[in-house]
Design an enzyme around this catalytic site. Structure first.
Site, PDB file in Angstrom:
ATOM      1  N   ARG A  85       1.325  -1.166   4.933  1.00 15.75           N
ATOM      2  CA  ARG A  85       1.873  -2.007   3.863  1.00 15.75           C
ATOM      3  C   ARG A  85       0.877  -3.048   3.345  1.00 15.75           C
ATOM      4  O   ARG A  85       0.849  -3.359   2.162  1.00 15.75           O
ATOM      5  CB  ARG A  85       3.125  -2.715   4.417  1.00 15.75           C
ATOM      6  CG  ARG A  85       3.716  -3.824   3.568  1.00 15.75           C
ATOM      7  CD  ARG A  85       4.877  -4.454   4.340  1.00 15.75           C
ATOM      8  NE  ARG A  85       5.362  -5.690   3.742  1.00 15.75           N
ATOM      9  CZ  ARG A  85       6.423  -5.788   2.946  1.00 15.75           C
ATOM     10  NH1 ARG A  85       7.081  -4.699   2.603  1.00 15.75           N
ATOM     11  NH2 ARG A  85       6.830  -6.950   2.485  1.00 15.75           N
ATOM     12  N   GLU A  93      11.940  -2.818  -8.328  1.00 12.00           N
ATOM     13  CA  GLU A  93      11.898  -1.945  -7.160  1.00 12.00           C
ATOM     14  C   GLU A  93      12.410  -0.574  -7.579  1.00 12.00           C
ATOM     15  O   GLU A  93      13.596  -0.395  -7.856  1.00 12.00           O
ATOM     16  CB  GLU A  93      12.770  -2.514  -6.035  1.00 12.00           C
ATOM     17  CG  GLU A  93      12.315  -3.862  -5.502  1.00 12.00           C
ATOM     18  CD  GLU A  93      11.268  -3.742  -4.404  1.00 12.00           C
ATOM     19  OE1 GLU A  93      10.890  -2.599  -4.072  1.00 12.00           O
ATOM     20  OE2 GLU A  93      10.844  -4.788  -3.879  1.00 12.00           O
ATOM     21  N   ALA A 102       0.801  -1.221   0.000  1.00 13.61           N
ATOM     22  CA  ALA A 102       0.000   0.000   0.000  1.00 13.61           C
ATOM     23  C   ALA A 102       0.835   1.274   0.000  1.00 13.61           C
ATOM     24  O   ALA A 102       0.486   2.249  -0.670  1.00 13.61           O
ATOM     25  CB  ALA A 102      -0.931  -0.018   1.215  1.00 13.61           C
TER      26      ALA A 102
END
Length: 418
Positions: A237, A381, A183
């Site tokens: 999260r 990432e 999140a």
């Protein structure tokens, strides 16, 4: 009157941030040898300390958020073991309030000036993201289809966009991209939106990416958590389905049923890395599972967007062993890293999840590769912004445009090879 309404909007947005993070500190800690790295690993198991990352390299700092009540004890532990550290933010609450005000201001400006509901000068709410997808489907009906394959636990629509070149051919190979599993990683959905923008609204420049492939994109896997980070707890999260009377949510990226729960995931329901009561316990991960399996045979490239850390990771997350076809995946990831380095100078680390970052079973990338049989499966990432998970609005466009260089290069490599 407009100024008064604008001020009210800003005040309301700040009032919604129930968890203020006042006095929270962010530390960077350097582990200079294997023993010090083990000390950090032990500290990361303490739920009172929120470790944002835990790099393997000794010259890379580990970043951790510590609430006021634990800071004195935490600093004593660091000093006891002679760990080098620096406080990079001594009051996260101040930073987040300033960032929230700026984001609300930019959202309002974009709503007043943009021809569409999305800009890359603000982090948009989930309803705005869905509205943008619907706008594209209406504006480009021959090339864009938007469906709602399911809802989140809190009944938010998970909208899926399929982008084609409009030639009417069916059964093409598929590139599947998702974002927002975690999140608090706001830059990931922003990047998914930028990919959509490039493929749809900048079609002429990117039509080759759609000649033989359709792109299927789920920009926010975890909308309940994403909205919760906007309204209540910025560093949340997980998902938001209750697990017990006091704990909510599951780490959706530990919830996929491939070596589920074997390593790198917690059985404690309050932990950020809680694996779930069962594999696929969450409606959001069930939806991703069903979509991936539905493209078995056609799906050639699965890309899941996260932040942060400048990594291009591939299977496996549950073991240090590599797939027999790892060189194929590595070549695609390296193409992305090379394109970004050539374009902006930003460096990405490439390798399997376990070997270059940490072991974590139950991830979507392992599942897409091993079960749904996508031959190329990569977790990207994106770079850190702000204190890590909170890039400023000014950083959005530079980050998403830079990342697009890598995504486009990886897609081109897949198209050439598969």
């Amino acid at each position: 009157m407009l100024l008064k309404a604008f001020s009210l909007l800003l005040l309301c947005s700040v009032a919604l941030a129930a968890d203020s993070y006042d006095g929270y500190k962010i530390y960077d800690i350097i582990a200079s040898n294997a023993f010090e790295k083990q000390i950090l690993l032990r500290l990361s198991n303490n739920m009172d300390y929120d470790f944002f990352d835990m790099p393997r390299a000794f010259d890379a700092a580990s970043r951790v958020m510590v609430q006021p009540k634990d800071q004195a004890e935490f600093e004593l532990l660091l000093q006891k073991f002679n760990l080098e550290y620096a406080v990079i933010n001594d009051n996260l609450g101040d930073s987040l309030r300033q960032e929230q005000l700026e984001n609300q201001s930019q959202r309002l400006l974009s709503q007043r000036s943009a021809s569409r509901s999305i800009s890359f000068t603000a982090f948009h709410r989930h309803a705005e993201i869905n509205a943008y997808l619907d706008e594209l489907a209406k504006a480009y009906p021959s090339r864009v289809t938007v469906t709602t394959p399911g809802q989140s636990y809190e009944n938010r629509d998970l909208k899926l966009i399929t982008i084609t070149n409009g030639d009417g051919k069916t059964g093409k190979k598929v590139i599947f991209l998702d974002a927002g599993i975690h999140a608090r990683e706001w830059i990931a959905p922003a990047e998914a939106l930028y990919v959509i923008y490039q493929l749809v609204e900048n079609f002429a420049a990117n039509s080759a990416l759609l000649k033989d492939y359709d792109w299927v994109i789920l920009p926010v896997v975890n909308p309940d958590g994403y909205e919760y980070t906007h309204t209540s707890t910025r560093m949340w999260r997980k998902t938001r389905k209750p697990v017990s009377s006091s704990c909510y949510g599951t780490d959706a990226n530990r919830n996929f049923d491939y070596h589920w729960g074997e390593v790198g995931a917690s059985s404690y329901s309050c932990a950020d890395t809680f694996k779930g009561e069962t594999a696929f316990s969450e409606p959001e991960t069930q939806l991703v599972r069903d979509l991936l399996l539905g493209y078995k045979g056609r799906g050639k490239f699965y890309l899941t967007l996260h932040s942060y850390g400048n990594y291009l990771l591939y299977p496996y997350g549950w073991t240090s062993a590599l797939p027999t076809t790892w060189r194929d995946i590595d070549a695609v990831a390296q193409a992305g890293a090379d394109a970004i380095k050539s374009g902006t100078g930003t460096k990405y680390t490439v390798g399997s999840s376990t070997n270059v970052l940490y072991a974590a079973a139950g991830g979507s990338d392992d599942y897409a590769f091993a079960v749904a049989e996508f031959p190329i499966s990569i977790t990207m990432e994106l770079p850190a912004g702000g204190t890590g998970f909170d890039p400023t609005t000014a950083q959005i466009l530079p980050y998403v445009s830079e990342t697009w260089l890598g995504i486009k290069a990886m897609a081109q490599k897949v198209i050439e090879e598969f």
